[in-house]
Motif scaffolding. Sequence first.
Motif, PDB file in Angstrom:
ATOM      1  N   THR A 121       0.813  -1.217   0.000  1.00 28.32           N
ATOM      2  CA  THR A 121       0.000   0.000   0.000  1.00 28.32           C
ATOM      3  C   THR A 121       0.847   1.268   0.000  1.00 28.32           C
ATOM      4  OG1 THR A 121      -0.188  -0.050   2.416  1.00 28.32           O
ATOM      5  CG2 THR A 121      -1.957  -1.115   1.145  1.00 28.32           C
ATOM      6  N   VAL A 122       2.106   1.161   0.412  1.00 26.14           N
ATOM      7  CA  VAL A 122       3.030   2.299   0.411  1.00 26.14           C
ATOM      8  C   VAL A 122       4.334   1.826  -0.203  1.00 26.14           C
ATOM      9  CG1 VAL A 122       4.348   3.905   1.845  1.00 26.14           C
ATOM     10  CG2 VAL A 122       1.989   3.349   2.462  1.00 26.14           C
ATOM     11  N   SER A 123       4.830   2.541  -1.194  1.00 23.89           N
ATOM     12  CA  SER A 123       6.071   2.143  -1.853  1.00 23.89           C
ATOM     13  C   SER A 123       7.271   2.412  -0.967  1.00 23.89           C
ATOM     14  CB  SER A 123       6.231   2.900  -3.175  1.00 23.89           C
ATOM     15  OG  SER A 123       7.472   2.566  -3.771  1.00 23.89           O
ATOM     16  N   TYR A 124       8.005   1.361  -0.663  1.00 29.13           N
ATOM     17  CA  TYR A 124       9.253   1.555   0.081  1.00 29.13           C
ATOM     18  C   TYR A 124      10.370   1.986  -0.847  1.00 29.13           C
ATOM     19  CZ  TYR A 124       9.655  -3.338  -1.402  1.00 29.13           C
ATOM     20  OH  TYR A 124       9.648  -4.501  -2.135  1.00 29.13           O
ATOM     21  N   ALA A 125      10.168   1.834  -2.152  1.00 29.26           N
ATOM     22  CA  ALA A 125      11.172   2.255  -3.131  1.00 29.26           C
ATOM     23  C   ALA A 125      11.150   3.767  -3.326  1.00 29.26           C
ATOM     24  CB  ALA A 125      10.921   1.568  -4.468  1.00 29.26           C
ATOM     25  N   ARG A 126      10.053   4.404  -2.961  1.00 29.32           N
ATOM     26  CA  ARG A 126       9.897   5.849  -3.163  1.00 29.32           C
ATOM     27  C   ARG A 126       9.433   6.516  -1.864  1.00 29.32           C
ATOM     28  NH1 ARG A 126       9.531   7.204  -8.799  1.00 29.32           N
ATOM     29  NH2 ARG A 126       9.655   5.316 -10.016  1.00 29.32           N
ATOM     30  N   GLN A 127      10.191   6.289  -0.817  1.00 30.94           N
ATOM     31  CA  GLN A 127       9.860   6.891   0.469  1.00 30.94           C
ATOM     32  C   GLN A 127       9.959   8.407   0.375  1.00 30.94           C
ATOM     33  OE1 GLN A 127       9.100   5.460   3.789  1.00 30.94           O
ATOM     34  NE2 GLN A 127       8.361   3.975   2.313  1.00 30.94           N
ATOM     35  N   PRO A 128       9.051   9.128   1.063  1.00 32.75           N
ATOM     36  CA  PRO A 128       9.093  10.607   1.029  1.00 32.75           C
ATOM     37  C   PRO A 128      10.361  11.144   1.680  1.00 32.75           C
ATOM     38  CG  PRO A 128       7.327   9.829   2.475  1.00 32.75           C
ATOM     39  CD  PRO A 128       7.977   8.624   1.865  1.00 32.75           C
TER      40      PRO A 128
END
Length: 128
Positions: A121-128
């Motif tokens: 549900t949340v991309s760890y590859a594109r963390q804020p």
Amino acid sequence: MPIELDHTIVPSHNAVNSAQRLAELLDVPWSATGVGPFSPVFVNDGLTLDFIQTDEDFPIYHFCFRVGDADFDAILGRIRAANIPFRSTVRGPMDGQVSTAYGGRMMYWNEPDGRQWEILTVSYARQP
């Protein structure tokens, strides 16, 4: 126009069954026959996975789908209903758990051909 991945070929020892199974789990359309020798899964308006029949060995492929919370719950429900073992880590035992690392939820399962599927549900590859 930004560069977008349009499609990729997914080798399979049973292309039609693998395509159908994934499409049913994701609740997306598919076709037993597509252009040429492919059995396509239409993931969204911009991405198609073209399953192709082969008797050759192939490496383990990993595909990850980022989905919303409601879709995550629905897909996980279909995986459970199909009695497909799943796990909370990319490698490791089929623990039947969902990871909450990286601020979202994620889980992994394998296809009989060896592919590894992931939903999160949340991309760890594109963390804020």
